[in-house]
Design a protein around this motif. Sequence first.
Motif, short mmCIF file in Angstrom:
data_model
loop_
_atom_site.label_atom_id
_atom_site.label_comp_id
_atom_site.label_asym_id
_atom_site.label_seq_id
_atom_site.Cartn_x
_atom_site.Cartn_y
_atom_site.Cartn_z
N GLN A 21 0.84 -1.18 0.00
CA GLN A 21 0.00 0.00 0.00
C GLN A 21 0.89 1.24 0.00
N TYR A 22 0.25 2.38 -0.18
CA TYR A 22 0.97 3.64 -0.30
C TYR A 22 1.81 3.92 0.96
N ILE A 23 3.11 4.20 0.76
CA ILE A 23 3.97 4.52 1.90
C ILE A 23 4.72 5.85 1.70
N ASN A 24 4.24 6.66 0.77
CA ASN A 24 4.87 7.96 0.52
C ASN A 24 6.34 7.74 0.17
N ILE A 25 7.26 8.34 0.92
CA ILE A 25 8.69 8.14 0.65
C ILE A 25 9.37 7.40 1.80
N TYR A 26 8.57 6.74 2.66
CA TYR A 26 9.13 6.11 3.87
C TYR A 26 9.70 4.73 3.57
N SER A 84 23.84 -2.16 7.98
CA SER A 84 24.16 -0.74 8.06
C SER A 84 23.25 0.02 7.10
N LEU A 85 22.95 1.25 7.46
CA LEU A 85 22.04 2.07 6.66
C LEU A 85 22.74 2.59 5.43
N LEU A 86 22.06 2.47 4.28
CA LEU A 86 22.56 3.05 3.04
C LEU A 86 21.78 4.32 2.69
N ILE A 87 20.47 4.18 2.59
CA ILE A 87 19.60 5.23 2.09
C ILE A 87 18.34 5.28 2.94
N TYR A 88 17.90 6.48 3.29
CA TYR A 88 16.67 6.67 4.03
C TYR A 88 15.76 7.64 3.30
N GLY A 89 14.48 7.56 3.60
CA GLY A 89 13.53 8.45 2.93
C GLY A 89 13.58 8.35 1.42
N THR A 90 13.71 7.14 0.91
CA THR A 90 13.75 6.81 -0.52
C THR A 90 15.05 7.18 -1.21
N ALA A 147 16.41 10.10 21.31
CA ALA A 147 16.34 9.15 20.20
C ALA A 147 15.40 7.99 20.49
N GLY A 148 14.56 7.66 19.52
CA GLY A 148 13.82 6.41 19.60
C GLY A 148 14.77 5.24 19.45
N MET A 149 14.38 4.09 19.99
CA MET A 149 15.23 2.91 19.94
C MET A 149 14.41 1.70 19.50
N HIS A 150 15.05 0.87 18.67
CA HIS A 150 14.41 -0.33 18.14
C HIS A 150 15.14 -1.59 18.62
N TRP A 151 14.41 -2.71 18.54
CA TRP A 151 15.01 -4.04 18.51
C TRP A 151 14.60 -4.68 17.18
N VAL A 152 15.59 -5.26 16.51
CA VAL A 152 15.38 -5.97 15.24
C VAL A 152 16.04 -7.33 15.39
N ARG A 153 15.43 -8.37 14.87
CA ARG A 153 16.03 -9.70 15.00
C ARG A 153 16.26 -10.35 13.65
N GLN A 154 17.10 -11.38 13.67
CA GLN A 154 17.42 -12.12 12.45
C GLN A 154 17.64 -13.58 12.82
N LYS A 187 19.40 2.34 16.83
CA LYS A 187 19.01 3.73 17.07
C LYS A 187 18.15 4.24 15.92
N GLU A 188 17.11 4.96 16.25
CA GLU A 188 16.23 5.50 15.23
C GLU A 188 16.76 6.81 14.67
N GLY A 189 16.56 6.98 13.34
CA GLY A 189 16.81 8.26 12.72
C GLY A 189 15.58 9.14 12.85
N LEU A 190 15.42 10.07 11.90
CA LEU A 190 14.37 11.08 12.06
C LEU A 190 12.96 10.57 11.78
N SER A 191 12.83 9.55 10.95
CA SER A 191 11.48 9.12 10.57
C SER A 191 11.37 7.60 10.57
N GLY A 192 11.79 7.00 11.66
CA GLY A 192 11.56 5.58 11.84
C GLY A 192 12.69 4.67 11.40
N TYR A 193 13.49 5.13 10.47
CA TYR A 193 14.56 4.25 9.98
C TYR A 193 15.63 4.08 11.05
#
Lengths: 107, 118
Positions: free
Chosen positions: A27-32, A45-51, B32-39, B98-104
């Motif tokens: 479903q629609y998730i905007n740019i999230y 590790s994070l590569l890209i956020y907000g699309t 900061a918001g904080m998450h737990w993620v599992r694998q 650790k959470e970034g600005l919009s959930g990631y």
Amino acid sequence: DIQVTQSPSSLSASVGDRVTITCRASQYINIYLNWYQQRPGRAPSLLIYGTSSLHSGVPSRFSGSGSGTDFTLTINSLQPEDLATYYCQQTHSTPYTFGQGTKLEIK
Amino acid sequence: QVQLVESGGGVVQPGRSLRLSCAASGFAFSSAGMHWVRQAPGKGLEWVALIWYDGSNRYYLDSVKGRFTISRDNSRNMVYLQMNSLRAEDTAVYYCAKEGLSGYVNYWGQGTLVTVSS
């Protein structure tokens, strides 16, 4: 819950190639929509956020695009260190679901 | 630099409890918001829980609701995951994040392995 379908599940490419991985939300998730890299035996590790926003320290050969329900991760000029599994994740609404992952092998 | 160090993993029998801890440093933890993620072994990533910066809101994966509780202590820069009524399918590496600005998630710990087995 929002389902996230990632494709392909695996791919093999050569150094210097351009690689594309896609992610589709149910479903629609905007740019999230975010992309992560997980090298073998390591934490993600994070590569890209907000699309399309590149995380600090990530090489510029990585880029993201899309909006709404369809998204793409592109790796330009593939490097040996890009051997990894790549995941997309939607953060429009909880539960913050991940795609199934794309395992990238270097020929 | 941001550091997240998990502890508390181990082998536990089905139905028993375990508490994971995560020590955070290098950033404004109380903001900061904080998450737990599992694998699970050989599987993909699965988001488990999120707690807001002030602890006022918490969110969970459906399959852990009522069994797992995320909490935090901003005076000690710690986040926790209390896991009760553990099942074999909870076996996984659990990452504190650790959470970034919009959930990631913008930073991950190295993970702690939880094995649920008799």
